[in-house]
Structures are given as structure tokens and as C-alpha cells.
Design an enzyme around this catalytic site. Structure first.
Site, short mmCIF file in Angstrom:
data_model
loop_
_atom_site.label_atom_id
_atom_site.label_comp_id
_atom_site.label_asym_id
_atom_site.label_seq_id
_atom_site.Cartn_x
_atom_site.Cartn_y
_atom_site.Cartn_z
N ASP A 78 0.81 -1.22 0.00
CA ASP A 78 0.00 0.00 0.00
C ASP A 78 0.84 1.26 0.00
O ASP A 78 0.44 2.28 -0.57
CB ASP A 78 -0.94 0.00 1.21
CG ASP A 78 -2.19 -0.83 0.96
OD1 ASP A 78 -2.14 -1.72 0.09
OD2 ASP A 78 -3.20 -0.60 1.63
N ASP A 120 -1.70 -5.52 4.89
CA ASP A 120 -2.99 -4.95 4.51
C ASP A 120 -4.03 -5.93 4.01
O ASP A 120 -4.61 -6.66 4.79
CB ASP A 120 -2.73 -3.82 3.49
CG ASP A 120 -1.94 -2.70 4.14
OD1 ASP A 120 -0.71 -2.83 4.20
OD2 ASP A 120 -2.53 -1.72 4.63
N LYS A 121 -4.28 -5.97 2.70
CA LYS A 121 -5.41 -6.75 2.17
C LYS A 121 -5.13 -8.23 2.09
O LYS A 121 -6.04 -9.03 1.94
CB LYS A 121 -5.79 -6.27 0.76
CG LYS A 121 -6.00 -4.77 0.60
CD LYS A 121 -6.77 -4.19 1.73
CE LYS A 121 -6.38 -2.76 1.98
NZ LYS A 121 -4.97 -2.54 2.29
N GLU A 442 -6.98 4.65 -0.32
CA GLU A 442 -6.60 5.24 0.96
C GLU A 442 -6.16 6.68 0.76
O GLU A 442 -5.48 7.00 -0.22
CB GLU A 442 -5.46 4.44 1.60
CG GLU A 442 -5.89 3.08 2.07
CD GLU A 442 -4.77 2.32 2.75
OE1 GLU A 442 -5.07 1.33 3.42
OE2 GLU A 442 -3.60 2.70 2.60
N SER A 468 -5.48 4.93 5.41
CA SER A 468 -4.49 4.02 5.96
C SER A 468 -4.57 4.08 7.47
O SER A 468 -4.96 5.08 8.06
CB SER A 468 -3.10 4.46 5.50
OG SER A 468 -2.10 3.83 6.27
#
Length: 552
Positions: A78, A120-121, A442, A468
Site C-alpha cells: 500500500d 494490509d489486504k 486510501e 491508511s
């Protein structure tokens, strides 16, 4: 065993021949086949060590009598994707990861999974697949990065983004910016604050799908390799006992995770991801539950960006078990839920306690009596929006000011860098939601620019996009419905007064219903800004943020 479908009997001789082509022996095919799903790559700092983590997991599986099989997964960094078109792919990649793990599991009839993500994802994407397919699964992350050093202080990535805002405002020199650039991210691992990656890795621990230590043992510590070996052993225990992901992740454990979320002060992205995991697990939860749990859960941690501590500090202070032990003092956790250790949560945290009150406050002396996240409702967000209130200055908990309206992140950040945003303003960034982005980018660049320019205590930011975990200030995201779906955020005009009341969970556009109805009658939705590639399909299929932005 599921793997019998590809290894047993005369009819599966062709299947076995392909395993033999891979170098597997008949003895290995007699054992359970365990997928070790690794997101290792050379483009994500949090994933650059996952090859070693996966090797350690494989060793643990073999020690416990299984046959480990390495499988790759994609992952977006990210930080590298931030501030340009690449961020449109980040949240959307969660669904790709989920679908790809399902595909590899079912196509090859694996008996269990050890999921090796970090950032993150990737974490929620893998967990979503495990509960969707209801297979034995253990999460083993790559661990957090060490904190960096800048200006004689411990720092992490949020300080780097804020330094850009300070530089644009003439507050720091070229040399200082370069000093921060070279020293804020000193090692492999997920960036060292309570950002989304570390939030989700901690919550995997809290929900019971990962071993204690998963969220906080630093990436560079040898204990991380020991944890990985134990994860390999744990999955074999689950396979042998027939324990599956939905037995671990259910309504009770999700409530536990939400409680830890509030105590830790996790990223607002955890709202999206816990909703999505619950959806795949068949557990009905909604945004009201977040506020219900937040109202009774004290906030015990102020890790960066909310405060000066970082993930190694949380680990040294006792980690997630110490936080859970504090919460248990007031009966805020269900201690009888099962976990991947083979023990209950209560058994896991027996004897855990705080070792450093600078990183974890006692429950008798919290930062606040309420949790780190708050859901707001109002005529801007009839279906809700979210703010990380533990990272909002006291003077911004209630705020009213004129709307400064932008239809993209790029136009907003240009205005901020040009000094066009002044104290009291409420910056509105729209058409950045799941459909409108598409991909719900984000907004770390705008929030960090405001913080770096010392405006985070006087300026609020509202968006149908997201933030974020590194964002701080009155940053209110996930406004639902989004502008691209006809949500009221699309009706705000420059100069309208917006009132924010975080303690009372309200956000209000101070415009009459009659005027809003007139504006809505004239409203024309803009053309999609991406019409090709898989993001165009994503935009057509994705649901609203208040539903977790899952695909239907």
C-alpha cells in the site's frame, strides 16, 4: 481426507503421476497435504522475509506428519501504491486473493492451509477464503518492522508521509526529508505502527485463527521462525481433529476481535475487513455492533500514529495476550472460545500481564473509557462512516466548518500542498468509494499533508474513500452510500457547513432537507473513470463500504 480425491485409487493414478513428476514420494502422498500459501515477493517490505517464514512452516508441518506444498499469492504494498492509480487496486486485490486461495485449495484438494501473509489486504483476503471454504487453517504472518529513527525519536512510515507535508510547507529542509526517507523503515516487516497490516495480524490472534505472538513478534526476531514452525504443527493438530476455520471464527470470536480492536486502537480498515470476514463466515454483524462494543471497551494502546509507541514496544509489553488479560479483568471477552492452539482463549492468556505500561495501559487507567473506533451517522452518511477517534485530538472531537469540496484525491492534495486549506475547513473528497474510485483508495497523502503542516488539529477530512491506519486527525472515511451510488456526500457544495460530533456519533450537513431534495433532482452521476480491465468489473459487482465492500 479431501486429498484422497487426488492421491488414492486406480482412477487417480494419472493425478499421482503428476505428484511424482514434482518429486513427491508415495510416502508423502499418504500424509495430509497442507497448502502453505505464501505472499512472498520482492516488491513488499512486509513480504520479503516470507520465504523464510514459509520454509519454517513447512518444517513444522513435516515434523507433525504432514506434507507441505508451497503455493504463491499476490500482494500489493500500500505504501508504494499510495497517491496514484495503483491504490485503486489495493482493496480490490483482497477479493482476488480470496478467490485464488479458494481456487488452489479446491483444484488440488488440499487438506488444510497455513496462510503466510503480512500486509494490509493479503491477511483478510486469505482468512476470507479459509472461512468461505471452512477448512482447517492457521495464519502465520511475517511480523512487524522495527521502528526507525529520525530527529532523535522512534518513527515509522506515518512520519515519512507527514514529513512530505512539512517539506511542502517549508518546515523542514531537503536534508531532513532525505534523513527521514533513509531511516524511517529500517528492516523487513509490516510498517511498525498500528496500521492496517499490524491491526489485522493482531486481530487474527484475537479472533483465534493465529497463534499468540502472530501480531507482535518483530519480523527480524528468531522467535518469528519458531512461531512459524509451531504454526505448521498446529495445522496438523487441526487436520487430525477435524477442526475447521468456522469453528474458530464465529459470532463469539468476532465479538472478541472487535473488543481487542477497540482496546488496541486499530486501523479503520479493520471495519471493512471484519465485516467481510464475517460475511464469508456466515455471521451477521453490522456497524451498530462496532459502536456497541466500542461504548463499553476502554482504549488501552496509543501506538503510532496515535502515540509514540510502535509494534516492538507492544511485543515487549506482553503483546496481545497482555491486552486480552486486561480486558478479561472486566469480563469483556468470551474466554471459552476455541483457538488454533488447541486451547481456549482463557487458557492461552493464563498468566499474561502488562510488562510496560507505556505501551499498554492498565484497564483501570485507559486512554479513554471508550474504544479506538467510532461509527458516525447523519444526513451525509445515512448508512454510516468511520473515524479512528483514538487518533483524533480532543479539540477536534467536535468541529464545525465550511466544506471544501473535491471530486478526487489528486485535486484535494494539490489544494493542500498549495496552502489553500485553512484552519476550520472540512475537506470533502468524494467519488473515491468502492464503485466510484473504483477501489476505495486510501487517503494517507492528504491526511499526512495536513498533519505535516500542523493542520490536523484544526482541519477535518471526510471521504467516501478510506484511510491508511497511518492516518491521524479527524479523518472520517467509508461514507455510505458513496457519491457514485447517489449518496448525499455527492450533494455537498463548496462552503456548506458540516458539523462533526464524534462523542455522540453524529455527522451533519447543515442544509435543509428541501435544499438537498432540489440538489438531488439535478444530480447527474459522473461517468466511471475506469472502463476497462478487471477494475471495471469490480466496480459493477462491489457492495457498499458499510457491508464490507464485498463482491456480490
Amino acid at each position: 481426507m479431501r486429498s484422497d480425491n487426488v492421491t488414492k485409487g486406480s482412477e487417480r493414478a494419472p493425478n499421482r503421476s503428476l505428484f511424482y513428476a514434482l518429486g513427491y514420494t508415495p510416502e508423502e502422498l499418504e500424509r495430509p497435504l497442507i497448502g502453505v500459501v505464501s505472499a512472498y515477493s520482492e516488491i513488499v517490505p512486509g513480504h520479503m522475509n516470507l520465504d523464510k517464514i514459509a520454509d519454517a512452516v513447512k518444517a513444522g508441518v513435516e515434523m507433525a506428519g504432514g506434507t507441505p506444498i508451497l503455493i504463491p499469492a499476490i500482494g500489493v504494498c500500500d505504501g508504494i501504491a499510495m497517491g496514484h492509480v495503483g491504490m485503486k487496486y489495493s482493496l480490490a486485490s483482497r477479493e482476488l486473493i480470496c478467490d485464488s486461495v479458494e481456487t488452489m485449495l479446491m483444484a488440488h484438494q488440499l487438506d488444510g492451509l497455513v496462510l503466510v501473509p503480512n500486509c494490509d489486504k493479503i491477511v483478510p483476503g486469505m482468512v476470507m477464503a479459509a472461512v468461505r471454504m471452512d477448512v482447517p487453517a492457521v495464519v502465520c504472518s511475517g511480523g512487524p518492522m522495527l521502528a526507525g529513527s529520525y530527529g532523535g525519536e522512534e518513527v515509522s512510515l506515518s512520519k515519512m508521509f507527514e514529513a512530505v507535508g512539512a517539506y511542502k510547507a517549508g518546515m523542514i529542509t531537503d536534508e531532513q526529508l532525505e534523513d527521514c526517507t533513509c531511516n524511517c523503515c529500517p528492516s523487513c516487516g509490516s510498517c511498525s505502527g498500528m496500521y492496517t497490516a499490524n491491526s489485522m495480524n493482531c486481530l487474527c490472534e484475537a479472533i483465534g485463527i493465529a497463534l499468540p505472538g502472530n501480531g507482535t513478534i518483530p519480523a527480524v526476531y528468531s522467535k518469528r521462525l519458531q512461531l512459524a514452525k509451531h504454526a505448521g504443527m498446529a495445522i496438523m493438530d487441526m487436520v487430525n481433529k477435524g477442526i475447521t476455520a468456522r469453528q474458530i471464527i464465529n459470532e463469539r470470536s468476532i465479538r472478541n476481535a472487535l473488543t481487542c480492536d477497540m482496546a488496541l486502537g486499530c486501523s479503520t480498515n479493520t471495519v471493512l475487513h471484519l465485516l467481510a470476514i464475517a460475511y464469508e463466515a456466515g455471521v451477521p454483524i453490522d456497524l451498530k455492533l462496532f459502536n456497541e462494543i466500542s461504548a463499553r471497551t476502554p482504549n488501552l494502546c496509543h501506538l503510532a500514529p496515535a502515540g509514540p509507541t510502535h509494534m516492538p514496544d507492544l511485543y515487549a509489553a506482553g503483546g496481545i495476550p497482555a491486552v486480552q488479560a486486561e480486558l478479561a479483568k472486566k469480563g469483556l471477552l468470551d474466554l471459552d472460545v476455541p483457538t488454533v492452539t488447541g486451547k481456549t482463549l482463557g487458557e492461552n492468556i493464563k498468566g499474561a500481564h502488562i510488562l510496560n505500561e507505556k505501551a499498554i495501559r492498565p484497564i483501570e487507567n485507559p486512554y479513554s473509557q471508550t474504544g479506538g473506533l467510532q461509527i458516525l451517522w447523519g444526513n451525509i452518511a445515512p448508512d454510516g462512516c468511520v473515524v479512528k477517534r483514538s487518533a483524533v485530538a480532543p479539540e477536534m472531537q467536535q468541529h464545525s466548518g465550511p466544506a471544501r469540496v473535491f471530486n478526487s484525491e489528486e485535486t484535494a492534495i494539490a489544494a493542500i500542498y498549495a496552502g489553500q486549506i485553512v484552519p476550520g475547513d472540512v475537506v470533502v473528497i468524494r467519488y473515491e468509494g468502492p464503485k466510484g474510485g473504483p477501489g476505495m483508495r486510501e487517503m494517507l497523502n492528504p491526511t499526512s499533508a495536513l498533519a505535516g503542516m500542523k493542520l490536523d488539529k484544526t482541519v477535518a477530512l471526510i471521504t467516501d474513500g478510506r484511510f491508511s491506519g497511518a492516518s491521524r486527525g479527524a479523518a472520517i472515511g467509508h461514507v455510505s452510500p458513496e457519491a457514485a451510488s447517489g449518496g448525499p456526500i455527492g450533494l455537498i457544495e463548496e462552503g456548506d457547513t458540516i458539523s462533526i460530533d464524534i462523542p455522540n456519533a453524529k455527522i451533519t450537513l447543515e442544509v435543509s432537507d428541501e435544499v438537498l431534495a432540489e440538489r438531488k433532482a439535478k444530480y447527474v452521476a459522473p461517468e466511471p473513470n475506469i472502463k476497462t480491465g478487471w477494475l471495471s468489473r469490480y466496480a459493477r459487482m462491489v457492495t457498499s463500504a458499510n457491508l464490507g465492500a464485498v463482491l456480490k
